[in-house]
Write a protein that holds these residues in place. Structure first.
Motif, PDB file in Angstrom:
ATOM      1  N   MET A   1       0.660  -1.487   0.086  1.00 34.60           N
ATOM      2  CA  MET A   1       0.059  -0.044  -0.009  1.00 34.60           C
ATOM      3  C   MET A   1       0.965   1.207  -0.096  1.00 34.60           C
ATOM      4  N   ALA A   2       0.532   2.071  -0.885  1.00 40.46           N
ATOM      5  CA  ALA A   2       1.154   3.590  -0.823  1.00 40.46           C
ATOM      6  C   ALA A   2       0.223   4.443  -0.155  1.00 40.46           C
ATOM      7  N   GLY A   3       0.755   5.510   0.465  1.00 41.64           N
ATOM      8  CA  GLY A   3      -0.281   6.501   0.889  1.00 41.64           C
ATOM      9  C   GLY A   3       0.392   7.947   0.874  1.00 41.64           C
ATOM     10  N   LEU A   4      -0.230   8.920   0.884  1.00 41.36           N
ATOM     11  CA  LEU A   4      -0.040  10.422   1.023  1.00 41.36           C
ATOM     12  C   LEU A   4      -1.269  11.465   1.670  1.00 41.36           C
ATOM     13  N   THR A   5      -0.599  12.487   1.793  1.00 50.44           N
ATOM     14  CA  THR A   5      -1.615  13.525   1.854  1.00 50.44           C
ATOM     15  C   THR A   5      -1.164  14.439   0.907  1.00 50.44           C
TER      16      THR A   5
ATOM     17  N   ARG B   1      -4.634   9.906 -11.279  1.00 53.59           N
ATOM     18  CA  ARG B   1      -4.189   9.060 -12.602  1.00 53.59           C
ATOM     19  C   ARG B   1      -3.019   8.118 -12.275  1.00 53.59           C
ATOM     20  N   TYR B   2      -2.598   7.994 -11.161  1.00 51.93           N
ATOM     21  CA  TYR B   2      -1.589   7.013 -10.655  1.00 51.93           C
ATOM     22  C   TYR B   2      -2.210   6.159  -9.849  1.00 51.93           C
ATOM     23  N   GLY B   3      -3.565   5.925  -9.746  1.00 53.62           N
ATOM     24  CA  GLY B   3      -4.161   4.941  -8.951  1.00 53.62           C
ATOM     25  C   GLY B   3      -4.641   5.105  -7.320  1.00 53.62           C
ATOM     26  N   PHE B   4      -4.323   6.528  -6.994  1.00 53.03           N
ATOM     27  CA  PHE B   4      -4.592   6.799  -5.666  1.00 53.03           C
ATOM     28  C   PHE B   4      -6.127   7.337  -5.691  1.00 53.03           C
ATOM     29  N   GLY B   5      -6.689   6.852  -4.480  1.00 52.35           N
ATOM     30  CA  GLY B   5      -8.173   7.111  -4.261  1.00 52.35           C
ATOM     31  C   GLY B   5      -8.094   8.054  -2.753  1.00 52.35           C
ATOM     32  N   PRO B   6      -8.916   8.740  -2.788  1.00 56.00           N
ATOM     33  CA  PRO B   6      -9.038   9.545  -1.443  1.00 56.00           C
ATOM     34  C   PRO B   6      -9.981   8.595  -0.319  1.00 56.00           C
ATOM     35  N   ALA B   7      -9.219   8.316   0.787  1.00 54.98           N
ATOM     36  CA  ALA B   7      -9.762   7.049   1.678  1.00 54.98           C
ATOM     37  C   ALA B   7     -10.061   7.585   2.907  1.00 54.98           C
ATOM     38  N   ALA B   8      -9.877   8.630   3.378  1.00 54.32           N
ATOM     39  CA  ALA B   8     -10.185   9.227   4.724  1.00 54.32           C
ATOM     40  C   ALA B   8     -10.208  10.782   4.589  1.00 54.32           C
TER      41      ALA B   8
ATOM     42  N   HIS C   1      -6.345  11.846   3.499  1.00 59.45           N
ATOM     43  CA  HIS C   1      -5.751  10.699   3.305  1.00 59.45           C
ATOM     44  C   HIS C   1      -5.913   9.826   2.341  1.00 59.45           C
ATOM     45  N   TRP C   2      -5.060   9.757   1.105  1.00 56.62           N
ATOM     46  CA  TRP C   2      -5.021   9.000  -0.029  1.00 56.62           C
ATOM     47  C   TRP C   2      -4.237   7.616   0.102  1.00 56.62           C
ATOM     48  N   LEU C   3      -4.987   6.633  -0.633  1.00 53.86           N
ATOM     49  CA  LEU C   3      -4.202   5.436  -0.625  1.00 53.86           C
ATOM     50  C   LEU C   3      -4.101   4.939  -2.042  1.00 53.86           C
ATOM     51  N   ARG C   4      -3.176   3.851  -2.248  1.00 57.11           N
ATOM     52  CA  ARG C   4      -3.000   3.489  -3.446  1.00 57.11           C
ATOM     53  C   ARG C   4      -2.551   1.937  -3.279  1.00 57.11           C
ATOM     54  N   ILE C   5      -3.520   0.756  -3.579  1.00 59.22           N
ATOM     55  CA  ILE C   5      -3.079  -0.451  -3.349  1.00 59.22           C
ATOM     56  C   ILE C   5      -2.076  -0.890  -4.409  1.00 59.22           C
ATOM     57  N   LEU C   6      -1.057  -1.506  -3.924  1.00 58.41           N
ATOM     58  CA  LEU C   6       0.118  -2.186  -4.803  1.00 58.41           C
ATOM     59  C   LEU C   6       0.033  -3.669  -5.067  1.00 58.41           C
ATOM     60  N   ASP C   7      -0.439  -4.226  -3.937  1.00 58.28           N
ATOM     61  CA  ASP C   7      -0.788  -5.679  -3.848  1.00 58.28           C
ATOM     62  C   ASP C   7      -1.994  -5.958  -3.327  1.00 58.28           C
ATOM     63  N   VAL C   8      -2.928  -6.463  -4.442  1.00 60.25           N
ATOM     64  CA  VAL C   8      -4.306  -6.576  -3.990  1.00 60.25           C
ATOM     65  C   VAL C   8      -4.580  -7.654  -3.099  1.00 60.25           C
ATOM     66  N   PRO C   9      -3.929  -9.039  -3.206  1.00 59.54           N
ATOM     67  CA  PRO C   9      -4.272  -9.914  -2.118  1.00 59.54           C
ATOM     68  C   PRO C   9      -3.723  -9.619  -1.044  1.00 59.54           C
ATOM     69  N   ALA C  10      -2.694  -9.181  -0.874  1.00 54.10           N
ATOM     70  CA  ALA C  10      -2.070  -8.720   0.481  1.00 54.10           C
ATOM     71  C   ALA C  10      -2.889  -7.693   1.192  1.00 54.10           C
TER      72      ALA C  10
ATOM     73  N   ILE D   1      -8.527   0.802  -9.756  1.00 53.95           N
ATOM     74  CA  ILE D   1      -7.252   0.560  -8.404  1.00 53.95           C
ATOM     75  C   ILE D   1      -7.872   1.587  -7.239  1.00 53.95           C
ATOM     76  N   ALA D   2      -7.963   2.881  -8.114  1.00 52.20           N
ATOM     77  CA  ALA D   2      -8.035   4.061  -7.327  1.00 52.20           C
ATOM     78  C   ALA D   2      -9.487   3.880  -6.496  1.00 52.20           C
ATOM     79  N   GLU D   3     -10.521   3.293  -6.981  1.00 50.37           N
ATOM     80  CA  GLU D   3     -11.773   3.182  -6.303  1.00 50.37           C
ATOM     81  C   GLU D   3     -11.594   1.991  -5.192  1.00 50.37           C
ATOM     82  N   LEU D   4     -10.940   0.949  -5.603  1.00 53.13           N
ATOM     83  CA  LEU D   4     -10.858   0.028  -4.685  1.00 53.13           C
ATOM     84  C   LEU D   4     -10.007   0.573  -3.522  1.00 53.13           C
ATOM     85  N   SER D   5      -9.097   1.294  -3.683  1.00 54.39           N
ATOM     86  CA  SER D   5      -8.219   1.819  -2.647  1.00 54.39           C
ATOM     87  C   SER D   5      -9.100   2.848  -1.845  1.00 54.39           C
TER      88      SER D   5
END
Length: 301
Positions: A1-5, A14-21, A187-196, A253-257
């Motif tokens: 998982m990658a994350g950033l504010t 556009r890089y797969g991040f989604g607003p999660a919190a 807080h934006w998240l970006r899943i890198l490994d879906v199964p994990a 992946i942005a929506e899943l994140s």
């Protein structure tokens, strides 16, 4: 998982991040607010004490290490966060920083309030109090620290930011119209490994769903089968030979994140045209992904 504010919200999708919190900022008119919440200090269930500046870091770290594990989205801060919070910068400390703690009837630390007061040049009784952090492990600590801030002598306005979407403070004041609350992505998240990632969290409803995930940069796309057991564990299998008709949810992946912490509902994204599924599956998804508490990240990084 990658994350950033983020500083600019249009870049990271556009890089797969989604607003999660999301985060809320509050401005409270203390003259109008009133108080109808509990008063643990008055009722003898705990006490408020001044905290010396050189012990703020230690107390904040001790308390936040426990509190963050109860809130989806919180993470372990770096040392610089605690230095900034306490205002103990080497060579130029922030002498305006103040802190009080709440200890319960057993003498255990349960809450910490770090704040600064700013005098009003026009009317001293209308001075303001800015909250840097309110860390509360128990409902009593939360109520006691907010009551301290809102009833502080000569304070007409209290401000706070990076609060959650479901702050109990709204129901502790008598007049909710004394609150000005602003919401923003945080807080934006970006899943890198879906199964994990999907196997790492718990779920609230058993069931099976197949996810067809699209990744704009090709890191985590594919079709995955998520099976949630009766005890809430998620078991994830990547489908190497998927059928065209076996996907129940198609999403980026942005929506899943964004869905990962439970801060947004699948039914909301379905209505917005951001995912493809049916109403029954979206309902199950929301039941399974429901968070233990509203997602929150209480600081910037």
């Amino acid at each position: 998982m990658a994350g950033l504010t983020v500083s600019e919200a249009t870049i990271y999708g556009r890089y797969g991040f989604g607003p999660a919190a999301a985060a809320t900022s509050w401005k409270i008119n203390t003259r109008r607010a009133g108080w109808v919440g509990p008063q643990p200090v008055r009722d003898g269930r705990g006490r408020i004490d001044i905290v010396e500046r050189d012990t703020v870091q230690e107390k904040a770290r001790e308390l936040f290490e426990r509190v963050r594990l109860t809130r989806p989205g919180e993470m372990e801060p770096t040392d610089s966060y605690y230095i900034g919070l306490a205002g103990t910068f080497e060579g130029h400390p922030n002498l305006k920083m103040r802190a009080v703690s709440y200890t319960d009837a057993d003498g255990d630390l349960r809450g910490l309030l770090v704040y600064q007061a700013q005098p009003s040049e026009e009317s001293f009784p209308d001075s303001s109090l800015s909250i840097s952090a309110l860390i509360a492990e128990t409902p009593d600590a939360e109520a006691a620290l907010w009551h301290f801030a809102l009833t502080h002598d000569l304070i007409g306005t209290v401000t706070a930011s990076e609060l959650s979407m479901d702050e109990p403070l709204r129901w502790m004041v008598e007049n909710q119209r004394a609150l000005t609350v602003t919401e923003s992505d945080h807080h934006w998240l970006r899943i890198l490994d879906v199964p994990a990632a999907l196997a790492a969290r718990r779920y609230r409803a058993p069931g099976v769903v197949v996810l067809d995930v699209v990744d704009p940069v090709g890191i985590a796309g594919g079709r995955y089968r998520l099976e949630v057991t009766d005890d809430g564990e998620g078991q994830v299998t990547r489908m190497t030979e998927p059928n065209d008709d076996d996907a129940a949810v198609r999403l980026g992946i942005a929506e899943l994140s964004a869905l990962y912490l439970g801060g947004v509902k699948a039914q909301t994204l379905l209505a917005a045209g951001r995912i493809e599924t049916d109403g029954e599956t979206a309902t199950w998804f929301d039941a399974a992904f429901a968070p233990a508490a509203s997602p929150r990240l209480s600081y910037w990084y």
